[in-house]
Design an enzyme around this catalytic site. Structure first.
Site, PDB file in Angstrom:
ATOM      1  NE  ARG A   1      56.787  42.790  45.724  1.00 14.42           N
ATOM      2  CZ  ARG A   1      55.493  41.695  45.691  1.00 14.42           C
ATOM      3  NH1 ARG A   1      55.362  40.906  46.751  1.00 14.42           N
ATOM      4  NH2 ARG A   1      54.554  41.375  44.782  1.00 14.42           N
ATOM      5  N   GLY A   2      52.780  44.184  45.645  1.00 12.51           N
ATOM      6  CA  GLY A   2      51.888  43.410  44.946  1.00 12.51           C
ATOM      7  C   GLY A   2      50.816  44.362  45.059  1.00 12.51           C
TER       8      GLY A   2
ATOM      9  NE  ARG B   1      55.144  50.318  44.021  1.00 11.90           N
ATOM     10  CZ  ARG B   1      55.795  48.827  43.604  1.00 11.90           C
ATOM     11  NH1 ARG B   1      54.854  48.290  44.460  1.00 11.90           N
ATOM     12  NH2 ARG B   1      56.758  48.760  42.556  1.00 11.90           N
TER      13      ARG B   1
ATOM     14  CD  GLN C   1      59.446  42.097  42.978  1.00 13.02           C
ATOM     15  OE1 GLN C   1      60.681  42.181  41.946  1.00 13.02           O
ATOM     16  NE2 GLN C   1      59.263  43.397  43.005  1.00 13.02           N
TER      17      GLN C   1
ATOM     18  CG  ASP D   1      50.971  45.770  39.084  1.00 14.28           C
ATOM     19  OD1 ASP D   1      51.450  45.071  38.650  1.00 14.28           O
ATOM     20  OD2 ASP D   1      51.424  46.042  40.695  1.00 14.28           O
TER      21      ASP D   1
ATOM     22  CG  ASN E   1      52.934  41.418  36.118  1.00 17.44           C
ATOM     23  OD1 ASN E   1      52.162  41.638  37.264  1.00 17.44           O
ATOM     24  ND2 ASN E   1      53.134  40.749  35.703  1.00 17.44           N
ATOM     25  CE  LYS E   2      58.143  44.737  39.942  1.00 11.64           C
ATOM     26  NZ  LYS E   2      57.627  45.705  40.469  1.00 11.64           N
TER      27      LYS E   2
HETATM   28  C1  RUB Z   1      54.164  43.146  41.712  1.00  5.94           C
HETATM   29  C2  RUB Z   1      54.092  43.278  40.327  1.00  5.94           C
HETATM   30  C3  RUB Z   1      52.620  41.842  39.886  1.00  5.94           C
HETATM   31  C4  RUB Z   1      50.896  42.497  40.584  1.00  5.94           C
HETATM   32  C5  RUB Z   1      49.866  40.982  40.840  1.00  5.94           C
HETATM   33  O1  RUB Z   1      55.118  44.278  41.243  1.00  5.94           O
HETATM   34  O2  RUB Z   1      54.241  43.322  39.531  1.00  5.94           O
HETATM   35  O3  RUB Z   1      52.951  40.337  39.042  1.00  5.94           O
HETATM   36  O4  RUB Z   1      51.245  43.658  41.898  1.00  5.94           O
HETATM   37  O5  RUB Z   1      50.929  40.289  41.988  1.00  5.94           O
HETATM   38  P1  RUB Z   1      55.160  44.993  42.612  1.00  5.94           P
HETATM   39  P2  RUB Z   1      49.115  40.385  42.941  1.00  5.94           P
HETATM   40  O6  RUB Z   1      56.468  44.509  43.417  1.00  5.94           O
HETATM   41  O7  RUB Z   1      56.749  45.774  42.070  1.00  5.94           O
HETATM   42  O8  RUB Z   1      54.890  45.249  43.543  1.00  5.94           O
HETATM   43  O9  RUB Z   1      48.319  38.969  42.047  1.00  5.94           O
HETATM   44  O10 RUB Z   1      49.776  39.887  44.108  1.00  5.94           O
HETATM   45  O11 RUB Z   1      48.081  41.084  43.334  1.00  5.94           O
END
Ligand code: RUB
Length: 321
Positions: A22-23, A60, A164, A205, A215-216
Site C-alpha cells: 500500500r501507499g 485502487r 498505518q 495519493d 490522502n488518507k
Molecule cells: C496511503 C496514504 C499515503 C499516501 C502517500 O494510503 O494515504 O499517505 O499513499 O504515501 P493506503 P507515499 O495505506 O490506503 O494506501 O508517500 O508512501 O506514496
C-alpha cells in the site's frame, strides 16, 4: 522481516487490493514491476500484458501513481518486438530509480522547511517503498531533517482503521532512530491547540491540477485544525503524483472500502453485529488549507493552478522556488 512473494499478476493485484502492499509510491512501483512480471509470463503476447495492466489499475482507484506507471510501461510495449522482456525490465528499473531519486530530492527541499526543535505531525504512512528506499515522501522530509542534525520530534497519528501510522510509521521512525509519539487521530486538535505541533507533513495519493489533495482519510480534519491554529500544513509528494488530467479534488474518485474493515479489528468485532459503517479510504483537502506542496523540483506554493504547471514545466535543477 517478512517477505511477500507474488508469482503472478493476479497475486500482486490481490496483495494491493488487500493492502498488503500500500501507499501511492509503493503501488506505483508495483505497476512497473507487475507489468514486467506479466511480460515474463506472456509468451511474447503484448495483449496479455495490457490486460495485466488493466487488472492492476482496477485495484485502487485513487492513487494516481499506479495508473501512471502502468501507462508508462504499456507505452513501452509498442515497437519493442522481440526485445519486449529486455525493454520492460529496463523501463521498470528506470521507474524505480527515478522514484528513489525523487524521494531523495524532495526530502532535501522539505527538510529546509523544518527547523531545529520542531515537532512535526504526520498521518498514515508516507514511505513509498516501505522504508526500503530513502524513507518515502513525508518520511523522507522527516528523515532528512533528522540526519541534518535537527533536533526534531514526530507525532504519528494512528490512522484508523488500518493503523498505518501505528504499525508502519512508528516502526520506521524507530528504525531510523527518530524520536516520536503515537496519538490516535482524534487527538490532533488537542495537540495543536496546546502548542504541541509546529508543522504537519503528510503524503498524497493524488494532487489535482488546482492543488487539492487526496490522502488518507483524516488528513482533511488535520488540515482544518492546522489552519485554525496557524500551523503550516505541507504535503510531500513527487511531480508524478500531480495529475493535470484531474482539474480539482471534486473529480478525484475516492475509494470506498468494505465496512467490515471499520466494524472489525483483525477479525474481532468492535461494534454490534449488523452495525452500518462507512469507510472512505481517502479524503480531499482543499488547496486553501495547504501551505506548500513539496516536490523533487522544490516547494510549490499558491496559486497552485499556475505554479504547479509552471514548476512542472521546468527542469528539476533550474527551480529556485
Ligand atoms: C496511503 C496514504 C499515503 C499516501 C502517500 O494510503 O494515504 O499517505 O499513499 O504515501 P493506503 P507515499 O495505506 O490506503 O494506501 O508517500 O508512501 O506514496
Amino acid at each position: 522481516e517478512e517477505v511477500l512473494t507474488c508469482a503472478t499478476v493476479e497475486e500482486l493485484g490481490e496483495a494491493i487490493r488487500s493492502m498488503q502492499i500500500r501507499g501511492s509510491g509503493a503501488i506505483g512501483i508495483c505497476g512497473a514491476y507487475g507489468l514486467y512480471l506479466a511480460t515474463l509470463v506472456s509468451d511474447g503476447d503484448p495483449e496479455s500484458v495490457k490486460e495485466a495492466g488493466a487488472l492492476l489499475k482496477s485495484t485502487r482507484p485513487t492513487a494516481v501513481n499506479l495508473m501512471k506507471t502502468v501507462d508508462e510501461m504499456t507505452a513501452s510495449i509498442e515497437g519493442a518486438g522481440q526485445t519486449l522482456i529486455r525493454v520492460m525490465e529496463a523501463k521498470a528499473v528506470e521507474i524505480l530509480e527515478r522514484q528513489l531519486a525523487f524521494e531523495y530530492e524532495l526530502g532535501r527541499h522539505g527538510a529546509d522547511l523544518i527547523e531545529d526543535g520542531d515537532t512535526v505531525m504526520t498521518h498514515c504512512h508516507s514511505g513509498a517503498l516501505g522504508g526500503a528506499g530513502y524513507g518515502g515522501r513525508a518520511l523522507s522530509v522527516i528523515r532528512t531533517a533528522h540526519e541534518q542534525g535537527k533536533n526534531i520530534h514526530v507525532i504519528t497519528c494512528e490512522t484508523r482503521p488500518y493503523l498505518q501510522g501505528a504499525r508502519i510509521t512508528a516502526y520506521e521512525l524507530k528504525k531510523f532512530g527518530i524520536p516520536h509519539t503515537l496519538i490516535t487521530d482524534n487527538m490532533s486538535g488537542f495537540c495543536m491547540s496546546t502548542g504541541r505541533i509546529d508543522k504537519v507533513v503528510v503524503g498524497s495519493d493524488r494532487v489535482s491540477a488546482n492543488g487539492d489533495l487526496a490522502n488518507k482519510v483524516g488528513t482533511y480534519m488535520h488540515a482544518l485544525a492546522a489552519k485554525e491554529h496557524d500551523i503550516p500544513f505541507y504535503t510531500a509528494t513527487s511531480s508524478h503524483t500531480i495529475d493535470f488530467e484531474t482539474p480539482s479534488g471534486a473529480n478525484i474518485e475516492v475509494e470506498m472500502r468494505d465496512s467490515s474493515e471499520v466494524t472489525h479489528l483483525k477479525g474481532i468485532a468492535i461494534a454490534p453485529e449488523g452495525t452500518n459503517a462507512l469507510y472512505p479510504s481517502f479524503d480531499i483537502t482543499p488547496n486553501a488549507l495547504i501551505s506548500g506542496i513539496i516536490t523533487e523540483k522544490g516547494v510549490i506554493t499558491a496559486p497552485y493552478s499556475t505554479n504547479l504547471r509552471k514548476v512542472n514545466a521546468q527542469a528539476a535543477d533550474k527551480v529556485s522556488q
